[in-house]
Scaffold this motif. Structure first.
Motif, PDB file in Angstrom:
ATOM      1  N   CYS A  86      16.611 -41.847 -22.971  1.00  0.00           N
ATOM      2  CA  CYS A  86      16.465 -41.745 -21.520  1.00  0.00           C
ATOM      3  C   CYS A  86      15.396 -40.721 -21.202  1.00  0.00           C
ATOM      4  CB  CYS A  86      17.788 -41.347 -20.882  1.00  0.00           C
ATOM      5  SG  CYS A  86      17.762 -41.446 -19.087  1.00  0.00           S
ATOM      6  N   TYR A  87      14.202 -40.952 -21.701  1.00  0.00           N
ATOM      7  CA  TYR A  87      13.122 -40.016 -21.446  1.00  0.00           C
ATOM      8  C   TYR A  87      11.931 -40.758 -20.874  1.00  0.00           C
ATOM      9  CZ  TYR A  87      11.213 -41.833 -25.805  1.00  0.00           C
ATOM     10  OH  TYR A  87      10.718 -42.647 -26.792  1.00  0.00           O
ATOM     11  N   LYS A  88      11.123 -40.020 -20.130  1.00  0.00           N
ATOM     12  CA  LYS A  88       9.908 -40.581 -19.561  1.00  0.00           C
ATOM     13  C   LYS A  88       8.748 -40.304 -20.497  1.00  0.00           C
ATOM     14  CE  LYS A  88      11.389 -42.109 -15.570  1.00  0.00           C
ATOM     15  NZ  LYS A  88      11.257 -43.505 -15.133  1.00  0.00           N
ATOM     16  N   ARG A  89       7.993 -41.319 -20.782  1.00  0.00           N
ATOM     17  CA  ARG A  89       6.825 -41.152 -21.612  1.00  0.00           C
ATOM     18  C   ARG A  89       5.713 -40.516 -20.793  1.00  0.00           C
ATOM     19  NH1 ARG A  89       4.318 -46.246 -24.649  1.00  0.00           N
ATOM     20  NH2 ARG A  89       2.513 -45.184 -25.449  1.00  0.00           N
ATOM     21  N   ARG A  90       4.996 -39.600 -21.420  1.00  0.00           N
ATOM     22  CA  ARG A  90       3.900 -38.955 -20.699  1.00  0.00           C
ATOM     23  C   ARG A  90       2.744 -39.927 -20.573  1.00  0.00           C
ATOM     24  NH1 ARG A  90       6.412 -35.281 -23.758  1.00  0.00           N
ATOM     25  NH2 ARG A  90       6.819 -33.215 -22.886  1.00  0.00           N
ATOM     26  N   LYS A  91       2.397 -40.268 -19.363  1.00  0.00           N
ATOM     27  CA  LYS A  91       1.304 -41.209 -19.150  1.00  0.00           C
ATOM     28  C   LYS A  91       0.036 -40.470 -18.742  1.00  0.00           C
ATOM     29  CE  LYS A  91      -0.043 -45.217 -16.457  1.00  0.00           C
ATOM     30  NZ  LYS A  91       0.269 -45.995 -15.260  1.00  0.00           N
ATOM     31  N   THR A  92       0.137 -39.735 -17.659  1.00  0.00           N
ATOM     32  CA  THR A  92      -1.015 -38.938 -17.243  1.00  0.00           C
ATOM     33  C   THR A  92      -0.570 -37.493 -17.165  1.00  0.00           C
ATOM     34  OG1 THR A  92      -0.439 -39.277 -14.941  1.00  0.00           O
ATOM     35  CG2 THR A  92      -2.039 -40.771 -15.909  1.00  0.00           C
ATOM     36  N   ILE A  93      -1.198 -36.674 -17.948  1.00  0.00           N
ATOM     37  CA  ILE A  93      -0.830 -35.263 -18.003  1.00  0.00           C
ATOM     38  C   ILE A  93      -2.067 -34.470 -18.401  1.00  0.00           C
ATOM     39  CG2 ILE A  93      -0.168 -35.233 -20.439  1.00  0.00           C
ATOM     40  CD1 ILE A  93       2.199 -33.479 -19.626  1.00  0.00           C
ATOM     41  N   ASP A  94      -2.080 -33.184 -18.062  1.00  0.00           N
ATOM     42  CA  ASP A  94      -3.202 -32.334 -18.445  1.00  0.00           C
ATOM     43  C   ASP A  94      -3.388 -32.388 -19.949  1.00  0.00           C
ATOM     44  OD1 ASP A  94      -3.479 -31.661 -15.886  1.00  0.00           O
ATOM     45  OD2 ASP A  94      -2.633 -29.665 -16.035  1.00  0.00           O
ATOM     46  N   SER A  95      -4.597 -32.690 -20.361  1.00  0.00           N
ATOM     47  CA  SER A  95      -4.857 -32.713 -21.787  1.00  0.00           C
ATOM     48  C   SER A  95      -6.304 -32.345 -22.043  1.00  0.00           C
ATOM     49  CB  SER A  95      -4.550 -34.086 -22.377  1.00  0.00           C
ATOM     50  OG  SER A  95      -5.488 -35.033 -21.921  1.00  0.00           O
ATOM     51  N   ARG A  96      -6.567 -31.934 -23.237  1.00  0.00           N
ATOM     52  CA  ARG A  96      -7.948 -31.673 -23.627  1.00  0.00           C
ATOM     53  C   ARG A  96      -8.091 -32.048 -25.082  1.00  0.00           C
ATOM     54  NH1 ARG A  96      -5.272 -26.861 -24.076  1.00  0.00           N
ATOM     55  NH2 ARG A  96      -5.833 -25.492 -25.802  1.00  0.00           N
ATOM     56  N   ILE A  97      -9.266 -32.463 -25.462  1.00  0.00           N
ATOM     57  CA  ILE A  97      -9.497 -32.910 -26.827  1.00  0.00           C
ATOM     58  C   ILE A  97     -10.471 -31.964 -27.506  1.00  0.00           C
ATOM     59  CG2 ILE A  97     -10.393 -34.764 -28.263  1.00  0.00           C
ATOM     60  CD1 ILE A  97      -9.581 -36.707 -26.064  1.00  0.00           C
ATOM     61  N   GLU A  98     -10.135 -31.612 -28.722  1.00  0.00           N
ATOM     62  CA  GLU A  98     -10.991 -30.715 -29.490  1.00  0.00           C
ATOM     63  C   GLU A  98     -11.253 -31.374 -30.839  1.00  0.00           C
ATOM     64  OE1 GLU A  98     -10.439 -26.273 -31.436  1.00  0.00           O
ATOM     65  OE2 GLU A  98      -9.618 -26.707 -29.469  1.00  0.00           O
ATOM     66  N   VAL A  99     -12.492 -31.411 -31.229  1.00  0.00           N
ATOM     67  CA  VAL A  99     -12.833 -31.918 -32.558  1.00  0.00           C
ATOM     68  C   VAL A  99     -13.184 -30.724 -33.422  1.00  0.00           C
ATOM     69  CG1 VAL A  99     -14.377 -33.369 -33.893  1.00  0.00           C
ATOM     70  CG2 VAL A  99     -13.645 -34.080 -31.615  1.00  0.00           C
ATOM     71  N   SER A 100     -12.442 -30.558 -34.490  1.00  0.00           N
ATOM     72  CA  SER A 100     -12.613 -29.353 -35.274  1.00  0.00           C
ATOM     73  C   SER A 100     -12.388 -29.621 -36.752  1.00  0.00           C
ATOM     74  CB  SER A 100     -11.626 -28.280 -34.781  1.00  0.00           C
ATOM     75  OG  SER A 100     -11.703 -27.146 -35.602  1.00  0.00           O
ATOM     76  N   GLY A 101     -12.942 -28.760 -37.565  1.00  0.00           N
ATOM     77  CA  GLY A 101     -12.735 -28.881 -38.998  1.00  0.00           C
ATOM     78  C   GLY A 101     -11.485 -28.173 -39.443  1.00  0.00           C
ATOM     79  N   THR A 102     -10.830 -27.516 -38.517  1.00  0.00           N
ATOM     80  CA  THR A 102      -9.598 -26.799 -38.843  1.00  0.00           C
ATOM     81  C   THR A 102      -8.533 -27.139 -37.821  1.00  0.00           C
ATOM     82  OG1 THR A 102      -8.576 -24.625 -39.068  1.00  0.00           O
ATOM     83  CG2 THR A 102     -10.448 -24.793 -37.569  1.00  0.00           C
ATOM     84  N   ILE A 103      -7.266 -27.164 -38.268  1.00  0.00           N
ATOM     85  CA  ILE A 103      -6.196 -27.534 -37.357  1.00  0.00           C
ATOM     86  C   ILE A 103      -5.494 -26.306 -36.798  1.00  0.00           C
ATOM     87  CG2 ILE A 103      -5.819 -29.741 -38.460  1.00  0.00           C
ATOM     88  CD1 ILE A 103      -3.388 -28.521 -39.863  1.00  0.00           C
ATOM     89  N   GLY A 104      -5.807 -25.128 -37.312  1.00  0.00           N
ATOM     90  CA  GLY A 104      -5.158 -23.910 -36.851  1.00  0.00           C
ATOM     91  C   GLY A 104      -5.767 -23.413 -35.547  1.00  0.00           C
ATOM     92  N   ASP A 105      -4.935 -22.875 -34.654  1.00  0.00           N
ATOM     93  CA  ASP A 105      -5.446 -22.336 -33.403  1.00  0.00           C
ATOM     94  C   ASP A 105      -4.756 -21.037 -33.027  1.00  0.00           C
ATOM     95  OD1 ASP A 105      -2.963 -23.216 -32.767  1.00  0.00           O
ATOM     96  OD2 ASP A 105      -3.576 -24.665 -31.249  1.00  0.00           O
ATOM     97  N   GLY A 106      -3.989 -20.485 -33.944  1.00  0.00           N
ATOM     98  CA  GLY A 106      -3.318 -19.220 -33.669  1.00  0.00           C
ATOM     99  C   GLY A 106      -1.903 -19.379 -33.157  1.00  0.00           C
ATOM    100  N   TYR A 107      -1.620 -20.511 -32.565  1.00  0.00           N
ATOM    101  CA  TYR A 107      -0.270 -20.764 -32.071  1.00  0.00           C
ATOM    102  C   TYR A 107       0.589 -21.327 -33.190  1.00  0.00           C
ATOM    103  CZ  TYR A 107      -1.397 -19.929 -27.168  1.00  0.00           C
ATOM    104  OH  TYR A 107      -1.734 -19.349 -25.978  1.00  0.00           O
ATOM    105  N   SER A 108       1.876 -21.212 -32.988  1.00  0.00           N
ATOM    106  CA  SER A 108       2.822 -21.715 -33.968  1.00  0.00           C
ATOM    107  C   SER A 108       3.325 -23.085 -33.519  1.00  0.00           C
ATOM    108  CB  SER A 108       3.983 -20.731 -34.098  1.00  0.00           C
ATOM    109  OG  SER A 108       4.880 -21.183 -35.069  1.00  0.00           O
ATOM    110  N   TRP A 109       3.135 -24.089 -34.362  1.00  0.00           N
ATOM    111  CA  TRP A 109       3.493 -25.455 -34.008  1.00  0.00           C
ATOM    112  C   TRP A 109       4.536 -26.003 -34.959  1.00  0.00           C
ATOM    113  CZ3 TRP A 109       1.461 -27.277 -29.567  1.00  0.00           C
ATOM    114  CH2 TRP A 109       0.272 -26.682 -29.094  1.00  0.00           C
ATOM    115  N   ARG A 110       5.340 -26.905 -34.429  1.00  0.00           N
ATOM    116  CA  ARG A 110       6.325 -27.581 -35.264  1.00  0.00           C
ATOM    117  C   ARG A 110       6.098 -29.084 -35.160  1.00  0.00           C
ATOM    118  NH1 ARG A 110      12.902 -27.053 -35.196  1.00  0.00           N
ATOM    119  NH2 ARG A 110      13.319 -28.946 -36.339  1.00  0.00           N
ATOM    120  N   LYS A 111       5.994 -29.712 -36.313  1.00  0.00           N
ATOM    121  CA  LYS A 111       5.734 -31.145 -36.334  1.00  0.00           C
ATOM    122  C   LYS A 111       7.003 -31.906 -35.983  1.00  0.00           C
ATOM    123  CE  LYS A 111       3.859 -34.719 -39.376  1.00  0.00           C
ATOM    124  NZ  LYS A 111       3.382 -35.017 -40.738  1.00  0.00           N
TER     125      LYS A 111
END
Length: 255
Positions: A86-111
């Motif tokens: 029972c969740y809404k899929r994100r259709k239009t939301i603030d986003s930005r695209i970055e093309v990089s040779g590294t996936i790290g950005d300083g933040y902590s992420w969980r897959k």
DNA sequence: GACATTTGACCGAC
DNA sequence: GTCGGTCAAATGTC
């Protein structure tokens, strides 16, 4: 350099003034009509800080690592329901695209997921902020390797971090996290990116980024500049504004 | 034991 | 019906 400095000060001051106006607006009861004004001010703030940062970092490339930012000013999606089924899929939301040779950005992420994408050689990995539950941070990140065999990654950031921003030692944290990540498989279903060699490639790029940044004072990244603006004596009056100090870099740059 | 990752299933948009 | 995004149980790592 002096001219650039002056321009930077002007744009940052403009951003500060816009933020104060936004603050005043938010202190009032916001109705539908005022929301448009709020959006306009937020855009104004973003542009001001962005242009200011461009003066400090004339290109968005970082030590040879391609890093192209694309902003999408789409309106935020309505609140989603977290319950499965029972969740809404994100259709239009603030986003930005970055093309990089590294996936790290300083933040902590969980897959939290991985999907094979039609007509794409590599799967897309889905990450959420580690602090989603603790701090209610709704930031998301999608990572997909580009198909041109350049070892570059298309990284889509969705939403903004509402958790505490990474501090100046974030480069350190990236390296530490990478070492922890080293023993894990990036993917089991797609051997082309699941090998330890591939993980090692990530790590070498992270380490390279960190080491070179120390050697060449490459701290001059937008995140670092923002942190300096907030925490250093760059502008004492700016620093003393508690409301602004509580705003993260992403909040301003990518709202 | 706590936390992170994997992966198949589920769901909404098209 | 297909595809992409998310969930959550199972599994792995420390």
């Amino acid at each position: 350099m002096e001219i650039n400095k002056k321009k930077l000060v002007e744009t940052l001051i403009k951003g500060r003034n816009s933020a104060k106006r936004l603050q005043a607006l938010l202190h009032q009861k916001v109705n539908d009509d005022e929301l448009a004004s709020v959006d306009g001010l937020v855009n104004e703030i973003s542009e001001s800080f962005y242009h200011g940062l461009l003066v400090l970092t004339p290109t968005s490339t970082h030590l040879g690592l391609a890093c192209n930012l694309v902003f999408h000013g789409k309106p935020p999606a309505p609140a989603i329901k977290e319950r499965r089924g029972c969740y809404k899929r994100r259709k239009t939301i603030d986003s930005r695209i970055e093309v990089s040779g590294t996936i790290g950005d300083g933040y902590s992420w969980r897959k939290y997921g991985q999907k094979g994408i039609l007509n794409s050689k590599f799967p897309r990995c889905y990450f959420r902020c580690t602090h989603k539950h603790v701090q209610g941070c709704k930031a998301l990140k999608q990572v997909q390797q580009l198909e041109d065999d350049s070892n570059m990654f298309e990284i889509r950031y969705i939403g903004h971090h509402t958790c505490a921003p990474p501090n100046t030692s974030s480069h350190h944290r990236v390296v530490l996290d990478s070492k922890k990540f080293k023993n894990r498989h990036f993917s089991q279903s797609n051997p082309s990116i699941s090998t330890n060699n591939q993980n090692d490639a990530f790590l070498k790029q992270e380490d390279l980024c960190y080491n070179v940044s120390l050697a060449n004072d490459a701290q001059l990244t937008p995140a670092w500049v923002w942190n300096e603006i907030i925490t250093d004596d760059f502008d004492e009056s700016f620093k003393s504004d508690q409301t602004l100090s509580d705003i993260s870099f992403d909040d301003v740059m990518f709202s």
